[in-house]
Design a protein around this motif. Structure first.
Motif, PDB file in Angstrom:
ATOM      1  N   PRO A 162      13.891  -7.406 -13.851  1.00  0.00           N
ATOM      2  CA  PRO A 162      14.324  -8.397 -14.398  1.00  0.00           C
ATOM      3  C   PRO A 162      14.470  -9.693 -13.646  1.00  0.00           C
ATOM      4  CG  PRO A 162      15.475  -6.486 -14.614  1.00  0.00           C
ATOM      5  CD  PRO A 162      14.354  -6.213 -13.632  1.00  0.00           C
ATOM      6  N   GLY A 163      14.176 -10.747 -14.299  1.00  0.00           N
ATOM      7  CA  GLY A 163      14.108 -12.208 -13.508  1.00  0.00           C
ATOM      8  C   GLY A 163      13.060 -12.598 -12.634  1.00  0.00           C
ATOM      9  N   GLU A 164      12.241 -11.521 -12.431  1.00  0.00           N
ATOM     10  CA  GLU A 164      11.082 -11.592 -11.824  1.00  0.00           C
ATOM     11  C   GLU A 164      10.112 -12.805 -12.438  1.00  0.00           C
ATOM     12  OE1 GLU A 164       8.172  -8.895  -8.901  1.00  0.00           O
ATOM     13  OE2 GLU A 164       8.908  -8.208 -10.532  1.00  0.00           O
ATOM     14  N   ILE A 165       9.357 -13.451 -11.550  1.00  0.00           N
ATOM     15  CA  ILE A 165       8.129 -14.191 -12.160  1.00  0.00           C
ATOM     16  C   ILE A 165       6.765 -13.264 -11.334  1.00  0.00           C
ATOM     17  CG2 ILE A 165       6.703 -16.166 -12.186  1.00  0.00           C
ATOM     18  CD1 ILE A 165       9.470 -17.668 -12.052  1.00  0.00           C
ATOM     19  N   PHE A 166       6.173 -12.892 -12.322  1.00  0.00           N
ATOM     20  CA  PHE A 166       5.185 -12.032 -11.766  1.00  0.00           C
ATOM     21  C   PHE A 166       3.693 -12.527 -12.287  1.00  0.00           C
ATOM     22  CE2 PHE A 166       2.081  -8.411 -12.457  1.00  0.00           C
ATOM     23  CZ  PHE A 166       2.427  -7.550 -11.178  1.00  0.00           C
ATOM     24  N   ALA A 167       2.736 -13.031 -11.432  1.00  0.00           N
ATOM     25  CA  ALA A 167       1.593 -13.789 -11.837  1.00  0.00           C
ATOM     26  C   ALA A 167       0.470 -12.825 -11.858  1.00  0.00           C
ATOM     27  CB  ALA A 167       1.379 -14.799 -10.853  1.00  0.00           C
ATOM     28  N   ILE A 168      -0.248 -12.798 -12.870  1.00  0.00           N
ATOM     29  CA  ILE A 168      -1.750 -12.271 -12.801  1.00  0.00           C
ATOM     30  C   ILE A 168      -2.738 -13.228 -12.657  1.00  0.00           C
ATOM     31  CG2 ILE A 168      -3.179 -10.819 -14.242  1.00  0.00           C
ATOM     32  CD1 ILE A 168      -0.604  -9.585 -15.441  1.00  0.00           C
ATOM     33  N   ILE A 169      -3.568 -13.058 -11.740  1.00  0.00           N
ATOM     34  CA  ILE A 169      -4.592 -14.060 -11.619  1.00  0.00           C
ATOM     35  C   ILE A 169      -5.938 -13.116 -11.381  1.00  0.00           C
ATOM     36  CG2 ILE A 169      -3.290 -15.669 -10.096  1.00  0.00           C
ATOM     37  CD1 ILE A 169      -4.438 -14.881  -7.726  1.00  0.00           C
ATOM     38  N   GLY A 170      -6.867 -14.084 -11.505  1.00  0.00           N
ATOM     39  CA  GLY A 170      -8.334 -13.371 -11.298  1.00  0.00           C
ATOM     40  C   GLY A 170      -9.390 -14.446 -11.837  1.00  0.00           C
ATOM     41  N   PRO A 171     -10.809 -14.309 -11.409  1.00  0.00           N
ATOM     42  CA  PRO A 171     -11.767 -15.270 -11.899  1.00  0.00           C
ATOM     43  C   PRO A 171     -11.680 -15.009 -13.402  1.00  0.00           C
ATOM     44  CG  PRO A 171     -12.688 -13.670 -10.410  1.00  0.00           C
ATOM     45  CD  PRO A 171     -11.190 -13.205 -10.624  1.00  0.00           C
ATOM     46  N   ASN A 172     -12.467 -16.097 -14.159  1.00  0.00           N
ATOM     47  CA  ASN A 172     -12.825 -15.875 -15.600  1.00  0.00           C
ATOM     48  C   ASN A 172     -13.519 -14.551 -16.021  1.00  0.00           C
ATOM     49  OD1 ASN A 172     -11.637 -18.262 -16.689  1.00  0.00           O
ATOM     50  ND2 ASN A 172     -13.806 -19.444 -16.208  1.00  0.00           N
ATOM     51  N   GLY A 173     -12.989 -13.935 -16.904  1.00  0.00           N
ATOM     52  CA  GLY A 173     -13.594 -12.604 -17.192  1.00  0.00           C
ATOM     53  C   GLY A 173     -12.972 -11.483 -16.642  1.00  0.00           C
ATOM     54  N   ALA A 174     -12.040 -11.589 -15.783  1.00  0.00           N
ATOM     55  CA  ALA A 174     -11.511 -10.593 -15.130  1.00  0.00           C
ATOM     56  C   ALA A 174     -10.576  -9.801 -15.932  1.00  0.00           C
ATOM     57  CB  ALA A 174     -10.489 -11.137 -14.105  1.00  0.00           C
ATOM     58  N   GLY A 175      -9.997 -10.098 -17.147  1.00  0.00           N
ATOM     59  CA  GLY A 175      -9.463  -9.111 -18.306  1.00  0.00           C
ATOM     60  C   GLY A 175      -8.070  -9.757 -18.365  1.00  0.00           C
ATOM     61  N   LYS A 176      -7.497 -10.912 -17.839  1.00  0.00           N
ATOM     62  CA  LYS A 176      -6.301 -11.231 -17.868  1.00  0.00           C
ATOM     63  C   LYS A 176      -5.718 -11.284 -19.353  1.00  0.00           C
ATOM     64  CE  LYS A 176      -7.172 -15.175 -15.848  1.00  0.00           C
ATOM     65  NZ  LYS A 176      -8.528 -15.355 -15.398  1.00  0.00           N
ATOM     66  N   THR A 177      -6.548 -12.155 -20.268  1.00  0.00           N
ATOM     67  CA  THR A 177      -5.965 -12.375 -21.682  1.00  0.00           C
ATOM     68  C   THR A 177      -6.154 -10.773 -22.256  1.00  0.00           C
ATOM     69  OG1 THR A 177      -6.672 -14.608 -21.481  1.00  0.00           O
ATOM     70  CG2 THR A 177      -6.558 -13.607 -23.744  1.00  0.00           C
ATOM     71  N   THR A 178      -7.214 -10.154 -21.919  1.00  0.00           N
ATOM     72  CA  THR A 178      -7.227  -8.853 -22.517  1.00  0.00           C
ATOM     73  C   THR A 178      -6.123  -7.859 -22.268  1.00  0.00           C
ATOM     74  OG1 THR A 178      -9.844  -8.899 -22.223  1.00  0.00           O
ATOM     75  CG2 THR A 178      -8.879  -6.738 -22.761  1.00  0.00           C
ATOM     76  N   LEU A 179      -5.723  -8.181 -21.056  1.00  0.00           N
ATOM     77  CA  LEU A 179      -4.490  -7.303 -20.559  1.00  0.00           C
ATOM     78  C   LEU A 179      -3.239  -8.006 -21.751  1.00  0.00           C
ATOM     79  CD1 LEU A 179      -3.046  -5.263 -18.810  1.00  0.00           C
ATOM     80  CD2 LEU A 179      -2.441  -7.291 -17.235  1.00  0.00           C
ATOM     81  N   PHE A 180      -3.025  -9.039 -21.644  1.00  0.00           N
ATOM     82  CA  PHE A 180      -1.813  -9.625 -22.759  1.00  0.00           C
ATOM     83  C   PHE A 180      -2.299  -9.037 -23.976  1.00  0.00           C
ATOM     84  CE2 PHE A 180       0.011 -13.671 -20.717  1.00  0.00           C
ATOM     85  CZ  PHE A 180       0.365 -12.903 -19.497  1.00  0.00           C
ATOM     86  N   ASN A 181      -3.437  -9.355 -24.486  1.00  0.00           N
ATOM     87  CA  ASN A 181      -3.672  -8.668 -25.955  1.00  0.00           C
ATOM     88  C   ASN A 181      -3.345  -7.163 -25.966  1.00  0.00           C
ATOM     89  OD1 ASN A 181      -4.323 -11.137 -26.750  1.00  0.00           O
ATOM     90  ND2 ASN A 181      -6.272 -10.814 -26.646  1.00  0.00           N
ATOM     91  N   VAL A 182      -3.549  -6.429 -24.826  1.00  0.00           N
ATOM     92  CA  VAL A 182      -3.085  -4.956 -25.105  1.00  0.00           C
ATOM     93  C   VAL A 182      -1.629  -4.898 -25.150  1.00  0.00           C
ATOM     94  CG1 VAL A 182      -3.177  -2.811 -23.807  1.00  0.00           C
ATOM     95  CG2 VAL A 182      -5.249  -4.035 -23.941  1.00  0.00           C
ATOM     96  N   VAL A 183      -0.803  -5.546 -24.063  1.00  0.00           N
ATOM     97  CA  VAL A 183       0.433  -5.054 -24.148  1.00  0.00           C
ATOM     98  C   VAL A 183       1.364  -5.877 -25.050  1.00  0.00           C
ATOM     99  CG1 VAL A 183       0.310  -4.546 -21.672  1.00  0.00           C
ATOM    100  CG2 VAL A 183       0.863  -6.973 -22.174  1.00  0.00           C
ATOM    101  N   SER A 184       0.532  -6.898 -25.787  1.00  0.00           N
ATOM    102  CA  SER A 184       1.510  -7.603 -26.805  1.00  0.00           C
ATOM    103  C   SER A 184       1.078  -6.656 -28.220  1.00  0.00           C
ATOM    104  CB  SER A 184       1.158  -9.060 -27.014  1.00  0.00           C
ATOM    105  OG  SER A 184      -0.003  -9.221 -27.145  1.00  0.00           O
ATOM    106  N   GLY A 185       0.248  -5.645 -28.099  1.00  0.00           N
ATOM    107  CA  GLY A 185       0.088  -4.918 -29.429  1.00  0.00           C
ATOM    108  C   GLY A 185      -1.119  -5.576 -30.227  1.00  0.00           C
ATOM    109  N   LEU A 186      -1.729  -6.244 -29.777  1.00  0.00           N
ATOM    110  CA  LEU A 186      -3.097  -6.924 -30.720  1.00  0.00           C
ATOM    111  C   LEU A 186      -3.918  -5.860 -30.266  1.00  0.00           C
ATOM    112  CD1 LEU A 186      -2.955 -10.493 -29.885  1.00  0.00           C
ATOM    113  CD2 LEU A 186      -1.951  -9.314 -31.840  1.00  0.00           C
ATOM    114  N   TYR A 187      -4.397  -5.329 -29.179  1.00  0.00           N
ATOM    115  CA  TYR A 187      -5.393  -4.474 -28.994  1.00  0.00           C
ATOM    116  C   TYR A 187      -4.764  -2.909 -28.652  1.00  0.00           C
ATOM    117  CZ  TYR A 187      -8.616  -8.419 -28.235  1.00  0.00           C
ATOM    118  OH  TYR A 187      -9.209  -9.528 -28.278  1.00  0.00           O
ATOM    119  N   ARG A 188      -5.759  -1.837 -29.133  1.00  0.00           N
ATOM    120  CA  ARG A 188      -4.948  -0.588 -28.663  1.00  0.00           C
ATOM    121  C   ARG A 188      -5.709  -0.251 -27.288  1.00  0.00           C
ATOM    122  NH1 ARG A 188      -2.224   2.166 -33.014  1.00  0.00           N
ATOM    123  NH2 ARG A 188      -1.809   4.091 -31.518  1.00  0.00           N
TER     124      ARG A 188
END
Lengths: 382, 290, 262, 313
Positions: C28-54
């Motif tokens: 709680p209260g933490e700022i947690f950054a996810i970085i990586g080159p393009n195509g590393a899977g960052k947005t995919t990870l967001f899509n998974v954890v927000s329920g858009l992908y299973r």
């Protein structure tokens, strides 16, 4: 500049002149609501052509009682709601003296209450029995009923000793209504319906249904209540499958076009129809011959299309109305209605019409002729 | 067994007609995302122009050619004067435009031709061929064969020619296609040309079986659209299979179940398929990019 | 107990393994950054954890409750909210209406009261509007409240999305490149907002290419490359991690974007 | 807020028009036309809730229209239910049907949804055509007049007021809905389903809500038309009617309450006005639809509103 002025002056003169003639010489207003387009344009189109053609003719010959006919024709596209709207418009806005309206049963049923309420004579062109029974004071009808067509077919079947039949009917209003009417008189004629099939009004292949009929043992004849292009396709498919028992079409076929469309497949098909279809083949002593030959020649010359019984019904309706107006000596609605009801011995394309307070159709079974198609043409079955 | 074959023949014949309409839908949709509800009118024009040209004394092959050219011109005009000016409008707006075009073309046909039904002489006669007890019209076989030829030609056009590849590229990604120098507007126009030609050929070939009139287009558009969706929008193979399946469902439905509810059977199956496969049989499911 | 944790999550599209065995936990209260080159899977990870992908494998938790496989709207109800890399603004709605939609979870529902505009509904509308105004003020867009969203500038839309995500009062806020396309001033504003939000106890998970921003505000950084975890740690640790440097240099050689080296 | 105010102003304008129009209508024929406009506008307004607000296409809306129409025909004729009760039952039945089929159907998107709703509409029309014992078959059946506590509603004038007041109320309800969490959710779904869902909006639930509401609006309109005309035919529920509704909604302007009324007015009045073209009326109708859509592509009301805004300094 100059031409513009001349044109404007001419237009103005025409307007004034037209106004003068109408003021001096009141018109007879006749209103029509027909299904000139849509699924029932098969009926409405020849009706509209006939009406416009003959009204022009009557006007050219001086009109009715010295008055010109002003014609209002609206196309309801086969939609009863539209038919009612246009019917209202004719009565309320155009203030017509009489109505020639209703190509189909559904559109007719939408208009009848309007005519009754406004006490305006109405002659309709619907096929079904309910378009004229029970009798309503202001409503008349010229086409034979589908019940009559059935009885004519069943009479012929009985004569040929064919009592076990199959039926294939269109699911449109015409086919459905005739099918139901036929079922009410099967026992009267000792007919057994062994199998029933239907097809949609726009279907393009009826072989599955006919295959089932072909597979049904004991069927001695097949009856096809339907109108439009359906019967032509049924007839083609019938021959394609090599079904040999006699095929009966209905009065919904009503035009030489059926033979054109069905081609050689139509050979041997029988159907009940008005004398109009066999106009030239009637014996010279037939009292109907003159009227049907005249109408056929006029229609075919004017439109370049083969005559149909549907246009003929409009001819009959218009002439019955015109005669009644002449006898009444005016376009007074009540007088005209009374005169229509007194129509006796009117020789129409559909047969001899004898109206009465209890019969606003006035045709009997003799109005129908049993026809058979031979060598690509109609012949009278004696 | 003869019944089965007869139903099969009926279903394939009617299905081939739906397939040709569905193919037209798919081509235009691929290039432009437009659902062209005037596709049925292309079929009508093919048949009606041929009928009236032959009636005027033109020999059948020439009349057919005139009909195809006339329909293609109408297709081009539809694109040029109604679709192209509305570029960028929403899908429903474009659909209403094509519905307007369909009303317009029907109205024109009623005035220029007439409102009656017409037929054409079959190419190979009216004598049915007997196959295992089923009677099949030679014209049915011609329609099926023509459908197959059109599919093969389309496939060759798409994969073997530069224009076809440009068309495919436009279908796949319009922006990307424009960036590599493809004139996507012309590609959309081309899709109207090809769809109109397919529609016209279909109309000419089926008129000897199904007859034609100024207003046959509406029902064909409806069935063709359903077939295209069943197959999966955007897939030409799906369109053809979808058309054949709808035709077969109607024939077997009418033959084995109830002729009154045969259309209902076809649509129930379409609904069931879509519930299981929401993008049709061959549609691109695709992962949504966010 | 972590506010948000991901355990061994993998996802594959056809044969392509987009994410493999990703695990992390955010307090709680933490700022947690996810970085990586393009195509590393960052947005995919967001899509998974927000329920858009299973996910094909793995689980994730909000406040210790397993929420894997829940639909997006249910995840939102558990306190998860996000923004999008390529904007998902309601373009035909005004700025304020956009944020009012974000208050959805905190409004009382019932079609009949809504149809008849009962006094309670009107009161609620006013409250929602007031709250939305506060949020607009937070991202400095008070003056644009009635502007239709498709008439707003890119940087404004970015901030609008953040305000909209905050309107749900999330426990976990996923921000997908909040500063992309923003100028220096806008970036500083956004950075202030993020820090304010985190200070109020919200866990912020941040995907960002602007390394200055990332290094400045993140408590911890998680580095992805080719769908795998490359490293995780404080900004200092990450800055000096040889594997990360290699990946980023490689990325730059491969034509990765300029922000990455910043 | 501004949008909501504009919408409410539109509803007020509509109410004023309904109130004042009788002063200038010269004959019962014009009252009939106005009544038809109100009835179709009611159905189109329902469709607009689904298409214009939630962005879900339906090519089967006439199916619900038909259910409402046949409810007031079959109920009183065969089961002795009073017309007003049959009207309510019809609306409930349509809503229930929408609720049941809505879940699977609304999972589909875009053109697939279009074809599924089209199929649903066709199935309803087919049942109405084929179950002739109950529905009178393709010829349809007569509809008994509406009796409202002794007041026999018949003729154009009473129906003008019944349909006009209903339309005004329906428009007011729709405007309220638009300015509520439900309305915002629907509009959000229209613009981005993804964003709406991550903000906690249950897509299926809200699409279903819009679908059910549109079905109820449609069924009430259908019942009115049947009672007004005194007869129904299966064409009431037909594909062409569905297309007509969609055309009205899109021509008038999706998402605009006033647009629904303008679209309905256009397509009800045009066939009357175009009779001067005789055989060419369909050609002109088709041309008008194309020209309107090419030049006012967002629909008449929204496009003109946008133009007016741009003109202002």
């Amino acid at each position: 500049m100059g031409t513009l002025h001349v044109a404007a002056a001419a237009a103005l003169t025409t307007l004034v002149f037209a106004g003068a003639t109408t003021a001096a010489n009141a018109e007879v207003k006749i209103g029509a609501v027909l299904s000139a387009t849509g699924p029932a344009s098969f009926l409405g189109d020849p009706e509209k052509k006939t009406l416009e053609m003959y009204v022009a003719d009557i006007n050219a010959k001086g009109g009715i009682n010295g008055q010109q006919i002003k014609l209002f024709v609206y196309d309801d596209g086969g939609d009863p709601n539209q038919a009612r709207t246009f019917g209202t418009r004719l009565i309320e806005e155009d203030k017509v003296d009489a109505l020639l309206a209703g190509s189909t049963t559904a559109t007719t049923m939408a208009i009848i209450p309007l005519a009754e309420e406004a006490k305006t004579p109405l002659i309709n062109f619907a096929g079904a029995v309910q378009a004229v029974y029970p009798v309503k004071p202001w409503n008349f009808k010229t086409p034979h009923t589908d019940l009559m067509a059935c009885e004519k077919i069943f009479e012929d079947l009985k004569k040929r000793n064919l009592t076990k039949i199959a039926m294939i009917s269109g699911t449109d209003a015409f086919g459905k209504s005739m099918h139901d009417q036929c079922k009410t008189v099967t026992t009267k004629y000792g007919i057994d319906v062994l199998h029933e099939e239907t097809y949609g009004p726009r279907d393009s292949d009826m072989t599955p249904q006919l295959t089932n009929i072909k597979g049904k043992a004991g069927v001695q004849a097949v009856v096809n209540p339907g109108f439009g292009q359906g019967p032509a396709i049924v007839t083609r498919n019938y021959r394609q499958l090599g079904i040999t028992v006699p095929l009966y079409e209905s009065h919904g076929v009503g035009s030489k076009q059926y033979i054109d469309l069905a081609g050689a497949a139509a050979e041997g098909v029988r159907l009940p129809a008005a004398a109009l279809l066999v106009a030239e083949k009637l014996p010279d002593n037939d009292p109907q011959k003159k009227v049907v030959v005249d109408y056929k020649k006029t229609y075919e010359a004017k439109t370049g299309q083969p005559v149909s019984t549907f246009g003929g019904h409009m001819y009959d309706g218009l002439m019955i109305l015109v005669d009644a107006m002449k006898r009444a000596g005016s376009a007074d609605k009540a007088k005209v209605r009374n005169e229509i009801e007194k129509t006796r011995g009117f020789m129409g394309t559909g047969g001899v019409v004898n109206m009465s307070p209890t019969d606003h159709l006035g045709l009997d079974l003799s109005a129908f002729r049993m026809l058979e198609i031979k060598n690509g043409d109609w012949t009278l079955v004696q | 067994m003869p019944e089965f074959l007869q139903f099969l023949a009926s279903g394939l014949t009617v299905g081939a007609i739906y397939a040709l309409v569905a193919l037209g839908f798919t081509l235009i949709y691929n290039a432009s995302d437009v659902i062209n509800f005037a596709q049925g009118e292309f079929v009508m024009l093919g048949g009606m122009v041929t009928v009236f040209a032959t009636a005027a004394g033109v020999p059948l092959p020439l009349a057919a050619l005139i009909a195809i050219v006339a329909t293609v011109l109408v297709g081009l005009a539809l694109h040029r004067f109604a679709i192209a000016p509305a570029r960028g409008a929403s899908a429903v707006t474009l659909i209403i435009i094509t519905i307007g075009a369909s009303i317009l073309l029907r109205g024109l046909a009623a005035v220029i031709f007439d409102k009656r039904f017409h037929s054409l002489p079959p190419i190979a006669g009216n004598k049915p061929l007997l196959v295992g007890g089923a009677a099949i019209l030679p014209q049915s076989i011609i329609v099926l064969a023509a459908t197959a030829v059109i599919v093969v030609l389309l496939w060759a056009l798409m994969t073997r020619t530069l224009i076809g590849k440009a068309l495919l590229a436009t279908a796949a990604n319009r922006l990307a296609a424009r960036l590599v120098g493809i004139d996507t507007g012309r590609m959309v126009g081309l899709s109207f040309v090809v769809s109109a030609a397919i529609g016209a050929i279909g109309g000419i070939l089926v008129t000897p079986i199904t007859l034609t009139s100024y207003d046959v287009g509406t029902l064909l558009a409806l069935k063709g659209f359903a077939a295209a969706m069943l197959g999966g929008m955007g897939s030409p193979l799906g369109a053809v299979l979808g058309g054949l399946i709808v035709g077969l469902l109607e024939a077997f439905g009418a033959g084995y179940v109830s002729s009154a509810y045969k259309d209902a059977i076809a649509f129930l199956v379409i609904l069931d398929v879509l519930f299981v496969m929401p993008h049709g049989l061959f549609g691109r499911a695709g992962v949504e990019r966010v | 107990m972590s506010a948000f944790s991901v355990e061994d999550v993998s996802i594959a599209f056809g044969g392509l393994k987009a994410l493999q065995n990703i695990s992390f936990a955010v307090e709680p209260g933490e700022i947690f950054a996810i970085i990586g080159p393009n195509g590393a899977g960052k947005t995919t990870l967001f899509n998974v954890v927000s329920g858009l992908y299973r996910p094909t494998q793995g689980r994730f938790f909000v406040n210790g409750a397993d929420v894997t496989g829940l639909p997006p709207h249910a995840l939102a109800a558990r306190g998860l909210s996000r923004t999008f890399q390529n904007l998902q603004v309601f373009t035909r709605m005004s700025a304020i209406d956009n944020i009012m939609v974000g208050r959805h979870l905190h409004e009382r529902h019932g079609v009949l009261p809504h149809l008849f505009a009962l006094p309670a509904v009107r009161r609620q509308n006013r409250a929602t509007r007031a709250k939305a105004m506060e949020l607009l003020a937070l991202v400095g867009m008070m003056d644009f409240a009635e502007r239709q969203a498709d008439g707003l500038a890119y940087g404004q839309l970015k901030r609008l999305e953040i305000a909209r995500a905050l309107a749900t009062e999330p426990k976990v806020l996923l921000l997908d490149e909040p500063a992309a396309g923003c100028n220096a001033v806008e970036t500083r504003d956004i950075d202030n907002v993020i820090q304010k939000v985190a200070a109020s106890g919200v866990s912020v998970v941040l995907v960002e290419h602007d390394m200055r921003l990332v290094m400045k505000i993140s408590h911890r950084i998680h580095v992805l490359d080719g769908g795998r975890t490359l490293a995780e740690g404080t900004s200092d640790a990450i800055r000096n991690d040889p594997a990360v440097i290699a990946a980023y240099l490689g990325g730059a050689v491969r034509g990765g974007d300029a922000h990455a080296s910043g | 807020m501004v949008a909501a105010l504009q919408t409410r102003a539109g509803v007020m304008l509509l109410a004023v028009i309904i109130l004042l129009l009788p002063l200038v209508l010269p004959s019962p024929f014009y009252f009939r036309i106005a009544t038809l406009v109100f009835i179709f506008a009611l159905a189109v307004l329902g469709l607009n809730l689904l298409m214009g607000f939630a962005g879900q296409v339906s090519l089967g809306h006439a199916g619900f229209f038909g259910i409402g129409a046949y409810a007031v025909a079959v109920g009183p004729t065969h089961w002795g239910i009073p017309s007003w009760a049959a009207l309510i039952l019809g609306a409930v039945a349509a809503g229930l049907l929408a609720f049941l089929v809505g879940r699977p159907i609304l999972r589909l998107r875009g053109h697939y949804l279009a074809v599924a709703t089209l199929g649903m509409g066709l199935l309803i029309a087919m049942v109405l055509t084929n179950e002739a014992q109950l529905t009178g078959g393709p010829d349809g059946m007569p509809v008994p007049r509406l009796d409202l506590f002794g007041w026999r509603v018949r003729g154009a004038m009473p129906w003008y007021w019944v349909s006009g007041v209903t339309l005004a109320i329906a428009a007011w309800l729709a405007a309220n809905l638009l300015d509520s969490p439900t309305g915002r959710a629907l509009r959000a779904i229209h613009d981005s389903e993804t964003a709406a869902s991550v903000l906690g909006i249950d897509l299926a639930r809200y699409k279903l809500t819009a679908f059910v509401l549109s079905a109820v609006y449609g069924a009430i309109a259908g019942a009115y038309l049947a009672l007004f005309d005194g007869l129904v035919t299966p064409a009431t529920a037909g594909f062409l009617r569905s297309i007509e509704f969609v055309s009205m909604a899109v021509l008038g302007g999706l998402g605009s309450i006033l647009g629904s009324v303008v679209g309905a007015t256009l397509l009800v009045v045009l066939p009357q006005a175009l009779t001067v073209f005789h055989d060419y009326e369909h050609i002109v109708l088709g041309l008008i639809m194309i020209v309107f859509m090419v030049f006012l592509r967002a629909g008449i009301v929204p496009s003109l509103a946008a133009l007016a805004v741009r003109r202002k300094p």
